[in-house]
Design a protein around this motif. Structure first.
Motif, PDB file in Angstrom:
ATOM      1  N   MET A   1      -7.288  -3.006  -1.507  1.00  0.00           N
ATOM      2  CA  MET A   1      -6.415  -1.979  -2.111  1.00  0.00           C
ATOM      3  C   MET A   1      -5.727  -2.325  -3.291  1.00  0.00           C
ATOM      4  SD  MET A   1      -6.440   0.569   0.058  1.00  0.00           S
ATOM      5  CE  MET A   1      -4.916   1.449  -0.137  1.00  0.00           C
ATOM      6  N   VAL A   2      -5.515  -1.633  -4.255  1.00  0.00           N
ATOM      7  CA  VAL A   2      -4.682  -2.261  -5.504  1.00  0.00           C
ATOM      8  C   VAL A   2      -3.380  -1.395  -5.840  1.00  0.00           C
ATOM      9  CG1 VAL A   2      -5.065  -2.328  -8.084  1.00  0.00           C
ATOM     10  CG2 VAL A   2      -7.181  -2.403  -6.831  1.00  0.00           C
ATOM     11  N   TYR A   3      -2.449  -2.200  -5.723  1.00  0.00           N
ATOM     12  CA  TYR A   3      -1.035  -1.880  -5.920  1.00  0.00           C
ATOM     13  C   TYR A   3      -0.351  -2.197  -7.284  1.00  0.00           C
ATOM     14  CZ  TYR A   3      -1.546  -1.430  -0.745  1.00  0.00           C
ATOM     15  OH  TYR A   3      -1.933  -1.193   0.431  1.00  0.00           O
ATOM     16  N   GLU A   4      -0.105  -1.118  -8.085  1.00  0.00           N
ATOM     17  CA  GLU A   4       0.251  -1.550  -9.466  1.00  0.00           C
ATOM     18  C   GLU A   4       1.433  -0.624  -9.865  1.00  0.00           C
ATOM     19  OE1 GLU A   4      -2.959  -1.500 -12.523  1.00  0.00           O
ATOM     20  OE2 GLU A   4      -1.733  -0.282 -13.418  1.00  0.00           O
TER      21      GLU A   4
ATOM     22  N   SER B   1      -1.027  -5.178 -14.945  1.00  0.00           N
ATOM     23  CA  SER B   1      -1.708  -4.024 -14.713  1.00  0.00           C
ATOM     24  C   SER B   1      -3.309  -4.331 -15.227  1.00  0.00           C
ATOM     25  CB  SER B   1      -1.559  -2.981 -16.008  1.00  0.00           C
ATOM     26  OG  SER B   1      -2.414  -1.866 -16.042  1.00  0.00           O
TER      27      SER B   1
ATOM     28  N   GLN C   1       3.268   0.207   2.774  1.00  0.00           N
ATOM     29  CA  GLN C   1       4.175   0.681   1.706  1.00  0.00           C
ATOM     30  C   GLN C   1       5.465   0.899   2.172  1.00  0.00           C
ATOM     31  OE1 GLN C   1       2.578   2.581  -1.869  1.00  0.00           O
ATOM     32  NE2 GLN C   1       0.777   3.428  -0.340  1.00  0.00           N
TER      33      GLN C   1
ATOM     34  N   TRP D   1       7.294  -2.894  -3.107  1.00  0.00           N
ATOM     35  CA  TRP D   1       7.533  -2.378  -4.320  1.00  0.00           C
ATOM     36  C   TRP D   1       8.727  -2.846  -4.822  1.00  0.00           C
ATOM     37  CZ3 TRP D   1       3.526  -0.465  -6.828  1.00  0.00           C
ATOM     38  CH2 TRP D   1       2.672   0.444  -6.079  1.00  0.00           C
TER      39      TRP D   1
END
Lengths: 274, 274
Positions: free
Chosen positions: B35-38, B208, B64, B80
């Protein structure tokens, strides 16, 4: 732990074992894990062992005097008079079961698994060479031309090179080299596998061998092999192009193929997971 | 099973995962494990998972929205808004513990271990990149320059090449190549690791990335790498001298060193075991 490998080729057999045993990381010792049984001109057999040391030592201790009887009035079969390696492997299986009868229940009470893995290969006059892997229950499997080798103990680190190199046509000394490379990867990765090593190479139809060597840190061949393998592996690695990306100055050689779905990035907490 | 590897270099981070899951050999499926969280310009995080799929999916689902509070009246911390990757890893650990509270007892009643292994790395503005391995208990360890990578799942086959190549100074694309070679050895040896792969390369300070690729059987770079690596490895193997024995026509290069004790053969049943 332990690492042992045995290889059956058209030209002969190769056996290699390490000698480290451990009961926890703070209790490391050196025990040889290979036994060679030879009656020159009649039979040649090698036994490699992994697992609980008290079990494998007990199996080795009683192996020579263990007998099996197929008929009440038949001649008892031992590893010294068995007519085939298959029967000799049955004798070994019987020895394992005997130790299980004696120690299994007490080990279980102490929470110790009855854990022993054996490789047993050789040749008895009148038949071809054979190689067996014998399990804790005394049952066993035999190597065939599709799978010409067996490993016991810490088998994973050293498996890729065996799969890449070995076939029944591999020459004996090349297979010995392959076993040593396989051992080198294992020594590097698992502290519970250690020198010295015991190496035996047997030529088909000889019923004896003088190719038995104990390899320690000082062994010039093994030192040469370890250094060369590490260095040349690195050269090969460097010789393969690194991936470049679309948009880089190089050719974009790492591009997804048309059908592959790229991973979706999560960019906010409300975004649905995929 | 699964194989995932994550590497932390001075230049950036590399993440690679396979996509095979299995419940027994006869039930094989493909699930993405990355999973990529950006949040562009602010944070970039990647999560890799191995272990029980129902657990890792649940962890991902709630990650999340998981919050931790250090003080009763403090701001809740999420992935976040966390100010450090350390805090983000604590949130992930809390998510694992939450799933354990919900499912742990029922799994135990069914004889299923609460088994999940996670790699979580990235960078949050204000600090350097960090990489963590998170265990089933929600506790975690962090990669350092001595050990710049973590693996989860089937880690053994692919470990030797990582140990031979990786240091913090390794360039990013070279480390990506190293991860792919490591994956190749694993794919060859364990049926429960399978294509397609997900590869992410992150450059330090970018918050990023556009270097995200899904690699399947058709990927030209990975095909080139697999063929070249296999073939050149074989060439290196062939280029190293085979052992020769004393008495052979060649130089006797495999001789024991003076201190090593050769193995004693057993030649009769009465002979004492050594």
């Amino acid at each position: 732990m332990t690492y042992c490998v045995a290889i059956k080729l058209n030209a002969g057999l190769v056996f290699l074992s390490d000698s480290r045993t451990n009961a926890g990381l703070d209790q490391i010792s050196s025990f040889r894990k290979m036994m060679v049984y030879e009656k020159a001109g009649d039979r040649f057999m090698v036994l490699l062992s992994a697992g609980n040391l008290s079990i494998s030592q007990s199996v080795r201790e009683i192996l020579q005097t263990t007998q099996i009887k197929d008929e009440a009035d038949g001649e008892p079969v031992t590893i010294w008079n068995a007519r085939s390696m298959f029967d000799a492997a049955r004798v070994l299986g019987a020895a394992v079961r005997h130790v299980h009868e004696r120690d299994g229940a007490a080990l279980k009470r102490s929470g110790v698994d009855f854990n022993v893995s054996l490789l047993f290969g050789g040749q008895i006059r009148g038949e071809g060479m054979r190689l067996f892997q014998v399990y804790s229950a005394g049952n066993f499997i035999e190597a065939t031309s599709e799978t010409p080798y067996f490993q016991v103990g810490e088998s994973k680190y050293g498996k890729p090179v065996l799969d890449r190199v070995l076939t029944p046509e591999t020459p004996l000394n090349e297979a010995a080299k392959c076993a040593l490379v396989s051992m080198d990867s294992t020594l590097k990765s698992n502290l519970s596998v250690g020198l010295p090593l015991d190496l035996v190479v047997y030529e088909e139809g000889r019923f004896s061998t003088d190719k038995i060597v104990c390899i320690d840190e000082q062994n010039p061949y093994f030192r040469m092999l370890r250094e060369n393998w590490g260095q040349k592996l690195r050269e090969v690695f460097d010789s393969i192009e690194d991936p470049a990306w679309a948009g880089a100055s190089n050719v974009p050689i790492i591009v997804p193929s048309p059908r592959s779905k790229p991973l979706k990035k999560i960019t906010t907490v409300s975004e649905k997971l995929v």
